[in-house]
Design an enzyme around this catalytic site. Structure first.
Site, mmCIF file in Angstrom:
data_model
loop_
_atom_site.group_PDB
_atom_site.id
_atom_site.type_symbol
_atom_site.label_atom_id
_atom_site.label_comp_id
_atom_site.label_asym_id
_atom_site.label_seq_id
_atom_site.Cartn_x
_atom_site.Cartn_y
_atom_site.Cartn_z
ATOM 1 N N ASP A 43 0.833 -1.202 0.000
ATOM 2 C CA ASP A 43 0.000 0.000 0.000
ATOM 3 C C ASP A 43 0.867 1.251 0.000
ATOM 4 O O ASP A 43 2.034 1.214 0.383
ATOM 5 C CB ASP A 43 -0.851 0.030 1.282
ATOM 6 N N LYS A 65 -2.521 4.151 -4.587
ATOM 7 C CA LYS A 65 -2.809 5.156 -5.621
ATOM 8 C C LYS A 65 -1.555 5.568 -6.390
ATOM 9 O O LYS A 65 -1.625 5.959 -7.533
ATOM 10 C CB LYS A 65 -3.441 6.388 -4.982
ATOM 11 N N MET A 181 -8.229 9.778 8.426
ATOM 12 C CA MET A 181 -8.773 10.236 7.141
ATOM 13 C C MET A 181 -9.725 11.416 7.314
ATOM 14 O O MET A 181 -10.755 11.496 6.632
ATOM 15 C CB MET A 181 -9.512 9.082 6.426
HETATM 16 N N1 SAH Z 1 -4.407 0.721 8.809
HETATM 17 C C1 SAH Z 1 -3.907 2.064 9.013
HETATM 18 C C2 SAH Z 1 -4.937 3.114 8.653
HETATM 19 C C3 SAH Z 1 -5.278 3.138 7.163
HETATM 20 S S1 SAH Z 1 -6.410 4.409 6.756
HETATM 21 C C4 SAH Z 1 -3.439 2.187 10.466
HETATM 22 O O1 SAH Z 1 -3.724 1.331 11.292
HETATM 23 O O2 SAH Z 1 -2.763 3.176 10.775
HETATM 24 C C5 SAH Z 1 -5.319 5.684 6.209
HETATM 25 C C6 SAH Z 1 -5.263 6.804 7.226
HETATM 26 O O3 SAH Z 1 -4.414 6.431 8.307
HETATM 27 C C7 SAH Z 1 -4.673 8.097 6.717
HETATM 28 O O4 SAH Z 1 -5.601 8.868 5.994
HETATM 29 C C8 SAH Z 1 -4.290 8.762 8.012
HETATM 30 O O5 SAH Z 1 -5.430 9.280 8.666
HETATM 31 C C9 SAH Z 1 -3.785 7.589 8.818
HETATM 32 N N2 SAH Z 1 -2.325 7.408 8.724
HETATM 33 C C10 SAH Z 1 -1.669 6.348 8.239
HETATM 34 N N3 SAH Z 1 -0.332 6.501 8.397
HETATM 35 C C11 SAH Z 1 -0.169 7.683 9.004
HETATM 36 C C12 SAH Z 1 0.962 8.419 9.482
HETATM 37 N N4 SAH Z 1 2.208 7.952 9.345
HETATM 38 N N5 SAH Z 1 0.752 9.602 10.085
HETATM 39 C C13 SAH Z 1 -0.480 10.090 10.265
HETATM 40 N N6 SAH Z 1 -1.583 9.461 9.831
HETATM 41 C C14 SAH Z 1 -1.432 8.277 9.225
#
Ligand code: SAH
Length: 264
Positions: A43, A65, A181
Site C-alpha cells: 500500500d 494510488k 482520514m
Molecule cells: N491501517 C492504518 C490506517 C489506514 S487508513 C493504520 O492502522 O494506521 C489511512 C489513514 O491512516 C490516513 O488517511 C491517516 O489518517 C492515517 N495514517 C496512516 N499513516 C499515518 C501516518 N504515518 N501519520 C499520520 N496518519 C497516518
C-alpha cells in the site's frame, strides 16, 4: 505409532501491519514475514524504510494510488494474492499501521478465506497510537480520559457520515477521539464536535507520524481550520481531540532528529 504424513500447507497469505512508517516500529513477527516473502503487495502508506527489508528477489507489487493506476481495484489485488499463493509463493500483503484498523484487512481476509486460502494476520502499530506518542501525550489518562474512540472521517460512498454532534456528546463523557482520514473534512468535523466538547477543547493534527518529515500542530477546535490552513497540514494525518493534549502546546518541541514541530 506411525508419524502422520505431512499435510500440505494450504496456500497462505499473510496480512502484515507495517506500522506508521518508522521501520523501527515493526514487530519482530512482521519483520520475519517481510523477509521471508517472495511476493509483496504494498500500500501507499508503507514506509520506504520498511521496504528495505524485502528480499531483492521478491516480486514487489505497489497497489496503492501511487502504484500506477489511480487506485488498484480491490478485486485485482485479491485475485493476484490468490493466484500467487496457489502457486506456492509466500505472499505478504503489507498495509500501513495495523491491517485491521481502517485498512480493509477484514474484507480481504474474508475474501481470501472464501477462496480456500489460509490467512495469517500480523498486527502493526496503528497510526493513531503512534501519532499520540509522537506528541508525548497518552491516549488515556486517569484524570482526563477513560477510553479512546477511533473513527474515520471519511464517509464511504453512498453511506451517511458519522454524526459528529452525537459523537461529541459521547466524547464529552471523557474519551479521547482519534480521527483517521479526517483532514479534508476538518472544518465540518470541528463544527460538529464543538457542540458538546466546546471550542477550547485541545486538538492535534499529526501528519506523517513517526517519520523524519513528521509535522504536527496542537491547537483548539475553534482554531483548527485556521491552523490547518496556516501550517498547510494534509493527508496522511490523524486528528486527536481531547484533554489528554492539555498543556502540550506549552511543552518544548520533541527532540527527535529532523522532526518539524509546529506549535499553534
Ligand atoms: N491501517 C492504518 C490506517 C489506514 S487508513 C493504520 O492502522 O494506521 C489511512 C489513514 O491512516 C490516513 O488517511 C491517516 O489518517 C492515517 N495514517 C496512516 N499513516 C499515518 C501516518 N504515518 N501519520 C499520520 N496518519 C497516518
Amino acid at each position: 505409532m506411525h508419524a502422520q504424513p505431512d499435510t500440505p500447507t494450504p496456500p497462505t497469505v499473510t496480512l502484515v501491519g507495517a506500522g506508521p512508517g518508522d521501520p523501527d516500529l515493526l514487530t519482530l513477527k512482521a519483520l520475519r514475514a517481510i523477509r521471508r516473502a517472495t511476493v509483496v503487495l504494498v500500500d501507499d502508506l508503507v514506509g520506504e524504510g520498511v521496504l528495505r527489508h524485502v528480499r531483492r528477489s521478491a516480486r514487489v507489487v505497489p497497489v496503492g494510488k501511487r502504484g500506477g493506476c489511480r487506485s488498484t481495484p480491490q478485486d485485482f489485488i485479491e485475485r493476484l494474492m490468490i493466484t500467487e499463493a496457489r502457486r506456492g509463493e509466500r505472499v505478504v500483503r503489507l498495509k500501513g499501521g495495523d491491517p485491521f484498523v481502517f485498512g480493509r484487512g477484514g474484507e480481504e481476509a474474508e475474501h481470501l478465506r472464501a477462496a480456500g486460502l489460509r490467512v495469517e494476520v500480523v498486527n502493526g502499530i496503528t497510526a493513531g497510537l503512534a501519532a499520540c506518542t509522537a506528541l508525548g501525550a497518552p491516549l488515556t489518562h486517569r484524570e482526563h480520559a477513560h477510553g479512546v474512540i477511533f473513527v474515520t472521517g471519511h464517509a464511504r460512498d453512498g453511506q451517511s457520515e458519522l454524526d459528529w454532534v452525537q459523537l461529541s456528546a459521547t466524547a464529552a463523557q471523557g474519551f479521547t477521539l482519534v480521527i483517521y482520514m479526517g483532514v479534508a473534512r476538518h472544518a465540518h468535523i470541528a463544527e460538529g464536535l464543538r457542540t458538546h466538547l466546546g471550542g477550547a477543547m485541545p486538538v492535534a493534527v499529526v501528519q506523517h507520524a513517526s517519520l523524519p518529515h513528521q509535522r504536527h500542530a496542537v491547537t483548539t477546535l475553534d482554531a483548527l481550520a485556521d491552523t490547518v490552513r496556516r501550517e498547510d497540514l494534509g493527508s496522511p494525518a490523524v486528528i486527536i481531540v481531547g484533554n489528554v493534549l492539555q498543556g502540550l502546546a506549552a511543552l518544548p518541541r520533541p527532540a527527535a532528529e529532523g522532526l518539524t514541530a509546529v506549535a499553534a
